[in-house]
Design a protein around this motif. Structure first.
Motif, PDB file in Angstrom:
ATOM      1  N   ALA A  34      52.576  73.050 144.217  1.00 30.85           N
ATOM      2  CA  ALA A  34      52.906  73.586 143.193  1.00 30.85           C
ATOM      3  C   ALA A  34      51.749  72.895 142.754  1.00 30.85           C
ATOM      4  O   ALA A  34      51.655  71.087 143.243  1.00 30.85           O
ATOM      5  CB  ALA A  34      53.493  74.016 142.246  1.00 30.85           C
ATOM      6  N   ALA A  35      50.189  72.711 142.099  1.00 28.07           N
ATOM      7  CA  ALA A  35      49.405  71.926 141.255  1.00 28.07           C
ATOM      8  C   ALA A  35      49.859  72.164 139.806  1.00 28.07           C
ATOM      9  O   ALA A  35      49.319  73.549 139.309  1.00 28.07           O
ATOM     10  CB  ALA A  35      48.271  71.780 141.735  1.00 28.07           C
ATOM     11  N   VAL A  36      49.955  71.042 138.919  1.00 29.35           N
ATOM     12  CA  VAL A  36      49.479  71.057 137.728  1.00 29.35           C
ATOM     13  C   VAL A  36      48.847  70.062 136.784  1.00 29.35           C
ATOM     14  O   VAL A  36      48.238  68.771 137.346  1.00 29.35           O
ATOM     15  CB  VAL A  36      51.222  71.343 137.383  1.00 29.35           C
ATOM     16  N   LEU A  37      47.946  70.993 136.383  1.00 24.15           N
ATOM     17  CA  LEU A  37      46.458  70.552 135.422  1.00 24.15           C
ATOM     18  C   LEU A  37      47.426  69.973 133.687  1.00 24.15           C
ATOM     19  O   LEU A  37      47.543  71.233 133.010  1.00 24.15           O
ATOM     20  CB  LEU A  37      45.293  70.244 135.434  1.00 24.15           C
ATOM     21  N   ASP A  38      47.741  68.916 133.450  1.00 23.62           N
ATOM     22  CA  ASP A  38      47.707  68.973 132.214  1.00 23.62           C
ATOM     23  C   ASP A  38      46.341  68.390 131.056  1.00 23.62           C
ATOM     24  O   ASP A  38      45.531  67.434 131.087  1.00 23.62           O
ATOM     25  CB  ASP A  38      48.522  68.171 131.999  1.00 23.62           C
ATOM     26  N   LEU A  39      45.522  69.435 130.365  1.00 27.80           N
ATOM     27  CA  LEU A  39      45.599  69.142 129.798  1.00 27.80           C
ATOM     28  C   LEU A  39      44.925  68.136 128.079  1.00 27.80           C
ATOM     29  O   LEU A  39      43.862  67.481 127.969  1.00 27.80           O
ATOM     30  CB  LEU A  39      44.514  70.586 129.135  1.00 27.80           C
ATOM     31  N   PHE A  65      46.860  69.753 149.006  1.00 29.41           N
ATOM     32  CA  PHE A  65      47.691  68.633 149.024  1.00 29.41           C
ATOM     33  C   PHE A  65      48.456  68.022 150.546  1.00 29.41           C
ATOM     34  O   PHE A  65      49.109  66.626 150.364  1.00 29.41           O
ATOM     35  CB  PHE A  65      48.904  70.424 150.052  1.00 29.41           C
ATOM     36  N   SER A  66      47.348  68.514 151.553  1.00 32.49           N
ATOM     37  CA  SER A  66      47.266  67.328 152.705  1.00 32.49           C
ATOM     38  C   SER A  66      45.580  67.901 153.085  1.00 32.49           C
ATOM     39  O   SER A  66      45.261  68.395 153.370  1.00 32.49           O
ATOM     40  CB  SER A  66      48.697  67.754 153.643  1.00 32.49           C
ATOM     41  N   PRO A  67      45.081  66.485 153.091  1.00 35.72           N
ATOM     42  CA  PRO A  67      46.038  64.982 151.931  1.00 35.72           C
ATOM     43  C   PRO A  67      45.384  65.610 150.232  1.00 35.72           C
ATOM     44  O   PRO A  67      44.833  66.676 150.097  1.00 35.72           O
ATOM     45  CB  PRO A  67      45.048  63.908 152.532  1.00 35.72           C
ATOM     46  N   ARG A  68      46.470  64.991 149.321  1.00 33.04           N
ATOM     47  CA  ARG A  68      46.240  65.618 148.368  1.00 33.04           C
ATOM     48  C   ARG A  68      45.205  64.892 147.403  1.00 33.04           C
ATOM     49  O   ARG A  68      44.264  63.947 147.589  1.00 33.04           O
ATOM     50  CB  ARG A  68      47.943  64.315 147.382  1.00 33.04           C
ATOM     51  N   GLY A  69      44.499  65.596 146.398  1.00 38.10           N
ATOM     52  CA  GLY A  69      43.753  65.422 145.706  1.00 38.10           C
ATOM     53  C   GLY A  69      43.369  66.361 145.013  1.00 38.10           C
ATOM     54  O   GLY A  69      43.401  67.870 145.501  1.00 38.10           O
ATOM     55  N   ALA A  70      42.745  66.515 144.048  1.00 37.84           N
ATOM     56  CA  ALA A  70      42.086  67.237 143.024  1.00 37.84           C
ATOM     57  C   ALA A  70      39.978  67.518 143.786  1.00 37.84           C
ATOM     58  O   ALA A  70      39.509  66.304 144.195  1.00 37.84           O
ATOM     59  CB  ALA A  70      42.544  66.244 141.339  1.00 37.84           C
ATOM     60  N   HIS A  71      40.077  68.351 143.017  1.00 32.11           N
ATOM     61  CA  HIS A  71      38.169  69.031 143.078  1.00 32.11           C
ATOM     62  C   HIS A  71      38.247  69.831 142.282  1.00 32.11           C
ATOM     63  O   HIS A  71      39.081  70.346 141.493  1.00 32.11           O
ATOM     64  CB  HIS A  71      38.088  69.795 144.734  1.00 32.11           C
ATOM     65  N   ALA A  72      37.020  70.326 142.137  1.00 31.82           N
ATOM     66  CA  ALA A  72      35.627  70.855 141.028  1.00 31.82           C
ATOM     67  C   ALA A  72      34.833  70.914 141.921  1.00 31.82           C
ATOM     68  O   ALA A  72      34.330  70.596 142.691  1.00 31.82           O
ATOM     69  CB  ALA A  72      35.361  70.205 139.813  1.00 31.82           C
ATOM     70  N   TRP A  73      34.925  72.741 141.761  1.00 34.65           N
ATOM     71  CA  TRP A  73      33.704  73.344 142.884  1.00 34.65           C
ATOM     72  C   TRP A  73      33.814  75.178 141.461  1.00 34.65           C
ATOM     73  O   TRP A  73      34.215  75.069 140.756  1.00 34.65           O
ATOM     74  CB  TRP A  73      34.382  74.216 143.851  1.00 34.65           C
TER      75      TRP A  73
END
Length: 236
Positions: free
Chosen positions: A15-20, A198-206
């Motif tokens: 799971a990925a979680v974003l805390d605003l 998740f692999s490799p771990r990283g955040a992104h915006a598109w």
């Protein structure tokens, strides 16, 4: 006053979680992802951790280590949540990924791109991410229709052209937000999406339009990213 939210999405890898409140990402493995909806009452929580421990122990994991890891991870998630509810993005079919666009933007796209990029850069440098998202949601409410994929390509191409005049770095966050804003200025809606992998771990915006991810880097074909927060309407 309403506290900034927590957004999350689950996938097979975790799971990925974003805390605003902080703009920080937390990426959880499959074990940690099982803790997102733990009961708050102590007896129920202990029973849920034991149940999860038993499931992982059945796969050959050391139960004492699993129990300790789950207890520690649960405490970390409690601090992250601070009593706030987690909002989950509904699952959907994977989008088609379109790589670097080679579109010919119209003059209005170029003008809107210059404005959109300027506003995006100012917002992201001056405001916390929760306020930036509020501004992006306001732009999504402007009159207009969902953009076609080729129209979103043209807007993104214009944003990238405008970005060559900026002395600093225009990364995925600035570029995708600028595309969302520029499209709104021309009466079209492009989704702004924040996510992680998740692999490799990283955040992104598109940006997405008509079930297409727009203008990804030709050298970064490690997809899919898991969408966690969507702003705006699309044709989906």
């Amino acid at each position: 006053m309403t506290q900034p939210g927590i957004y999350a999405a689950r996938g097979p890898a975790g799971a990925a979680v974003l805390d605003l409140a902080t703009g920080r990402w937390t990426v959880l493995d499959p074990i940690g992802a099982t803790l997102l909806d733990l009961p708050t009452a102590a007896p129920d929580r202990a029973a849920a951790i034991e149940d999860a421990t038993g499931r992982w122990a059945a796969t050959g994991a050391d139960p004492d280590r699993v129990r300790a890891d789950l207890t520690r991870a649960a405490a970390d998630l409690d601090r992250l949540r601070a009593g706030r509810a987690i909002q989950y993005i509904p699952p959907g079919p994977p989008p088609t990924v379109r790589f670097t666009p080679a579109a010919r933007p119209a003059l209005r796209d170029r003008a809107a791109a210059g404005i959109g990029l300027t506003v995006a850069l100012l917002l992201l440098r001056a405001l916390p991410i929760r306020h930036v998202i509020t501004a992006a949601r306001a732009a999504a409410r402007l009159p207009g229709r969902p953009a076609r994929a080729d129209e979103a390509d043209a807007v993104l191409y214009a944003v990238r052209s405008a970005g060559t005049w900026w002395p600093g770095r225009v990364a995925c966050l600035e570029e995708s937000l600028a595309c969302h804003l520029a499209a709104a200025l021309t009466g079209r809606r492009v989704q702004w999406v924040l996510g992680a992998r998740f692999s490799p771990r990283g955040a992104h915006a598109w940006a997405e339009a008509d079930r297409h991810v727009i203008g990804q880097d030709e050298h970064d074909r490690l997809w899919p990213y898991l969408p966690v927060l969507r702003v705006g309407d699309s044709n989906a």
